[in-house]
Write a protein that holds these residues in place. Sequence first.
Motif, PDB file in Angstrom:
ATOM      1  N   LEU A 157       0.838  -1.191   0.000  1.00 10.39           N
ATOM      2  CA  LEU A 157       0.000   0.000   0.000  1.00 10.39           C
ATOM      3  C   LEU A 157       0.876   1.244   0.000  1.00 10.39           C
ATOM      4  O   LEU A 157       2.021   1.213   0.453  1.00 10.39           O
ATOM      5  CB  LEU A 157      -0.900   0.019   1.238  1.00 10.39           C
ATOM      6  N   GLY A 158       0.330   2.339  -0.491  1.00  8.08           N
ATOM      7  CA  GLY A 158       1.038   3.609  -0.497  1.00  8.08           C
ATOM      8  C   GLY A 158       0.551   4.518   0.615  1.00  8.08           C
ATOM      9  O   GLY A 158      -0.462   4.256   1.275  1.00  8.08           O
ATOM     10  N   TYR A 159       1.264   5.592   0.810  1.00  6.74           N
ATOM     11  CA  TYR A 159       0.955   6.573   1.858  1.00  6.74           C
ATOM     12  C   TYR A 159      -0.491   7.061   1.795  1.00  6.74           C
ATOM     13  O   TYR A 159      -1.165   7.202   2.819  1.00  6.74           O
ATOM     14  CB  TYR A 159       1.932   7.736   1.720  1.00  6.74           C
ATOM     15  N   HIS A 160      -1.014   7.313   0.581  1.00  3.66           N
ATOM     16  CA  HIS A 160      -2.365   7.859   0.432  1.00  3.66           C
ATOM     17  C   HIS A 160      -3.448   6.783   0.467  1.00  3.66           C
ATOM     18  O   HIS A 160      -4.642   7.112   0.525  1.00  3.66           O
ATOM     19  CB  HIS A 160      -2.486   8.644  -0.881  1.00  3.66           C
ATOM     20  N   ASP A 161      -3.058   5.513   0.432  1.00  8.17           N
ATOM     21  CA  ASP A 161      -4.061   4.441   0.436  1.00  8.17           C
ATOM     22  C   ASP A 161      -4.741   4.330   1.789  1.00  8.17           C
ATOM     23  O   ASP A 161      -4.208   4.764   2.820  1.00  8.17           O
ATOM     24  CB  ASP A 161      -3.409   3.106   0.074  1.00  8.17           C
ATOM     25  N   THR A 162      -5.906   3.709   1.785  1.00  9.40           N
ATOM     26  CA  THR A 162      -6.653   3.479   3.028  1.00  9.40           C
ATOM     27  C   THR A 162      -6.490   2.030   3.464  1.00  9.40           C
ATOM     28  O   THR A 162      -6.798   1.103   2.695  1.00  9.40           O
ATOM     29  CB  THR A 162      -8.143   3.797   2.845  1.00  9.40           C
ATOM     30  N   LEU A 163      -5.995   1.848   4.669  1.00  9.76           N
ATOM     31  CA  LEU A 163      -5.874   0.514   5.255  1.00  9.76           C
ATOM     32  C   LEU A 163      -7.189   0.185   5.957  1.00  9.76           C
ATOM     33  O   LEU A 163      -7.704   0.988   6.742  1.00  9.76           O
ATOM     34  CB  LEU A 163      -4.725   0.488   6.265  1.00  9.76           C
ATOM     35  N   ARG A 164      -7.731  -0.990   5.674  1.00  9.79           N
ATOM     36  CA  ARG A 164      -8.994  -1.424   6.276  1.00  9.79           C
ATOM     37  C   ARG A 164      -8.802  -2.763   6.975  1.00  9.79           C
ATOM     38  O   ARG A 164      -8.355  -3.729   6.354  1.00  9.79           O
ATOM     39  CB  ARG A 164     -10.088  -1.538   5.221  1.00  9.79           C
TER      40      ARG A 164
END
Length: 240
Positions: A157-164
């Motif tokens: 994942l990247g910095y701007h992605d949302t972790l769920r």
Amino acid sequence: MADSDNDYLVQSPDPQHPANLIPELCAKFWHLGWVTGTGGGTSIRDDDLVYLAPSGVSKELVKPADIFVLELSKQVNQKERIYLRKPPVLKPSQCTPLFIAAFTKRNAGCCIHTHSQWAVLITLLLERQRANTKVFEINNIEQIKGFARGFGKEGNLGYHDTLRIPVIENTPFEEDLTDSLEKAMEEFPDTCAVLVRRHGIYVWGDTVHKAKTQCESLDYLFQLAVEMHKLSLPWLSNII
């Protein structure tokens, strides 16, 4: 075959052997406060062999001789496990069917279960939200880069992605969480973990290193999220 005949399965001079790694990991997690008492557990898969920490043992005291071993392909009934090696006196972990779910449904190489206070606090904060939120979400935090994009996907994942990270409800007996955990895996196919309300978390990865890294990264994010909540800072932001 007698259990004693299979002691060779947990005897190796290799520090990377699962029977040596599990006690080392359990001791590290105990020092972090993740597996106090006899709670929590760790399991490692080596091809078709699954190595598991025992139940009811203080995790900082686990030894290679305490490790259970089973063949993944031989498990057909989660209520009747068949073990290649079963230490005398000790009991197998109730986490076993949940570990097996990670191995069979996500082809994981390692699965870690902790009773981290930060993980529990996150589930309590979500419980207090309207509609009893069933997923923890956070974005625009550097540590998110420590997570794989999802099962069968390349990269992280990247910095701007949302972790769920989904949340399931606790049950009196740990093995009864299995169906809920598997359902959460289906609903959130990219997740590497499942939170258990008022209990803790299960985290898995392709390798021991990845599972450990993701477990540490999640604990960091949970602690950060609790502190953000105290300051009325949102977990989700529109930074681009």
